[in-house]
Motif scaffolding. Structure first.
Motif, PDB file in Angstrom:
ATOM      1  N   VAL A 111       9.576  20.451 -24.454  1.00  0.00           N
ATOM      2  CA  VAL A 111       8.223  20.621 -23.924  1.00  0.00           C
ATOM      3  C   VAL A 111       8.038  19.677 -22.740  1.00  0.00           C
ATOM      4  N   VAL A 112       7.658  20.249 -21.597  1.00  0.00           N
ATOM      5  CA  VAL A 112       7.491  19.486 -20.353  1.00  0.00           C
ATOM      6  C   VAL A 112       6.002  19.396 -20.028  1.00  0.00           C
ATOM      7  N   LYS A 113       5.490  18.151 -19.903  1.00  0.00           N
ATOM      8  CA  LYS A 113       4.073  17.962 -19.578  1.00  0.00           C
ATOM      9  C   LYS A 113       3.972  17.249 -18.234  1.00  0.00           C
ATOM     10  N   GLY A 114       3.113  17.798 -17.345  1.00  0.00           N
ATOM     11  CA  GLY A 114       2.922  17.222 -16.027  1.00  0.00           C
ATOM     12  C   GLY A 114       1.602  16.500 -15.896  1.00  0.00           C
ATOM     13  N   ASN A 115       1.382  15.864 -14.749  1.00  0.00           N
ATOM     14  CA  ASN A 115       0.151  15.115 -14.521  1.00  0.00           C
ATOM     15  C   ASN A 115      -1.044  16.026 -14.271  1.00  0.00           C
ATOM     16  N   LEU A 116      -0.803  17.286 -13.875  1.00  0.00           N
ATOM     17  CA  LEU A 116      -1.905  18.210 -13.593  1.00  0.00           C
ATOM     18  C   LEU A 116      -2.350  18.918 -14.853  1.00  0.00           C
ATOM     19  N   GLN A 117      -3.637  19.196 -14.928  1.00  0.00           N
ATOM     20  CA  GLN A 117      -4.176  19.878 -16.099  1.00  0.00           C
ATOM     21  C   GLN A 117      -3.556  21.270 -16.227  1.00  0.00           C
ATOM     22  N   GLY A 118      -3.146  21.613 -17.433  1.00  0.00           N
ATOM     23  CA  GLY A 118      -2.584  22.938 -17.694  1.00  0.00           C
ATOM     24  C   GLY A 118      -1.084  23.022 -17.527  1.00  0.00           C
ATOM     25  N   VAL A 119      -0.436  21.916 -17.106  1.00  0.00           N
ATOM     26  CA  VAL A 119       1.016  21.941 -16.969  1.00  0.00           C
ATOM     27  C   VAL A 119       1.648  21.439 -18.259  1.00  0.00           C
ATOM     28  N   GLN A 120       2.031  22.376 -19.102  1.00  0.00           N
ATOM     29  CA  GLN A 120       2.761  22.069 -20.334  1.00  0.00           C
ATOM     30  C   GLN A 120       3.638  23.274 -20.636  1.00  0.00           C
ATOM     31  N   ASP A 121       4.877  23.226 -20.183  1.00  0.00           N
ATOM     32  CA  ASP A 121       5.790  24.350 -20.295  1.00  0.00           C
ATOM     33  C   ASP A 121       6.831  24.086 -21.380  1.00  0.00           C
ATOM     34  N   THR A 122       7.351  25.179 -21.949  1.00  0.00           N
ATOM     35  CA  THR A 122       8.334  25.083 -23.029  1.00  0.00           C
ATOM     36  C   THR A 122       9.651  25.701 -22.585  1.00  0.00           C
TER      37      THR A 122
END
Length: 364
Positions: A111-122
């Protein structure tokens, strides 16, 4: 009153547009991944860490960086681009997998989470991990020259005509010769090919071969058993391998509304019980094949699992609503006891392209 109604209508419209904007924002991807799943294939324990690479591109105007990466297993470690990216810039995420963590099929989630809202990819990696054998003689019982195999035949399994099927085969070198990847030679039909995945197969060590089976080039449907041979340059010994495959036509998914429009095969009966019969008496039975769809049904092939069967069909296509009789002739000569014959019908029915009916008997 009119003014109040206009104001209320304007509020509803603004509310709808704001919801639409939120919905659009939620479905617009912030990152574009080249792939979100990597298949590592068959991995031998002694090969060490296996690395899967994922590439991504940042699509938003805001500056972006990866904040955290979480994996579902301690068998994986992650490294990634830590720079801050502008719109259009790309980065890389690498996942290292330890094959000694377990045996058999694996599927790991990242699971990849970024600093921008809504960025959480699998993301996913998968494959098949094979531990090192403590007793090669017992594990690789089938010997072909200096090489040992786990099984006597290579079973590719189900092959669909739209895409070639790959099968990895594990081998063990019991001899003193080193088998190099670029020295492998193959002899067999055009729809089968073999390559060596490991650079070399050292004495008293394992290696991987890969068999590719192309159903489209095969140009036929059903169960097949082919013999191929391989050898290495400067070697006079050839290794013969039997390759098994079930080849099927591929039909893309279709809408539920088309269920009654497409061709539909109905077989009656699906099972014939001959009960007790003599091995001297040839049996003849009829099976009705019907097309319950609204398009022409094409019967591409009928295959039995024994040379004792003869299958006679008056035609190979059925109009909507049409029925025909398939003549089944069974010769039980040389057989005894409980017997079951499987008969497969291959058609262009996209819901059930292969159907089976049975012929049972007790032969005296």
């Amino acid at each position: 009153m009119i003014r109040i109604e206009k104001t209320f209508g304007t509020l509803i419209l603004l509310c709808f547009l704001s919801q639409l904007a939120v919905a659009q924002e939620s479905i617009n991807p912030k990152l574009i991944w080249a792939v979100n799943k990597v298949d590592l294939g068959t991995v031998l324990e002694e090969q060490g860490l296996q690395v899967a690479e994922f590439q991504f591109t940042h699509t938003q105007d805001s500056l972006f960086y990866i904040e955290t990466v979480v994996t579902d297993c301690g068998c994986t470690t992650v490294d990634y681009t830590r720079d801050t990216l502008r719109v259009g810039e790309s980065g890389i995420l690498q996942v290292s997998f330890d094959p000694s963590s377990g045996a058999g099929f694996f599927s790991r989630m990242i699971v990849v989470k970024g600093n921008l809202q809504g960025v959480q990819d699998t993301l996913y990696i998968e494959g098949n991990a094979i531990p090192k054998s403590s007793d090669p003689v017992e594990t690789y019982r089938t010997r072909k020259g200096d090489l040992g195999f786990r099984l006597s035949k290579v079973n590719v399994g189900e092959v669909f005509a739209n895409v070639p099927k790959l099968k990895q085969v594990e081998v063990y070198n019991f001899g003193n010769t080193i088998f190099y990847k670029d020295s492998l030679q193959f002899n067999g039909p055009e729809y089968i090919s073999v390559m060596q995945l490991t650079d070399s197969i050292m004495p008293n060590d394992r290696g991987l071969l890969q068999v590719l089976y192309d159903g489209a080039l095969k140009g036929d449907l059903g169960y097949f058993e082919d013999q191929i041979s391989i050898n290495w340059k400067d070697s006079t010994s050839y290794i013969d391998l039997d390759v098994l495959a079930d080849v099927f036509e591929y039909y893309a998914p279709f809408a539920k509304d088309n269920l009654k429009i497409v061709p539909q095969l109905v077989i009656e009966p699906k099972e014939i019980d001959l009960r007790t019969i003599s091995s001297k008496d040839i049996q003849v039975k009829n099976v009705v094949l019907s097309n319950r769809g609204r398009q022409v049904l094409e019967i591409k092939k009928i295959q039995g699992n024994c040379e004792c069967l003869r299958l006679e069909l008056p035609k190979n296509s059925l109009d909507p609503g049409e029925s025909i009789q398939l003549k089944v002739v069974f010769d039980p000569k040389g057989r005894k006891g409980i017997d079951q014959r499987n008969i497969y019908v291959f058609t262009n029915d996209p819901l059930n392209p292969v159907q089976l009916f049975l012929l049972k008997s007790r032969i005296e």
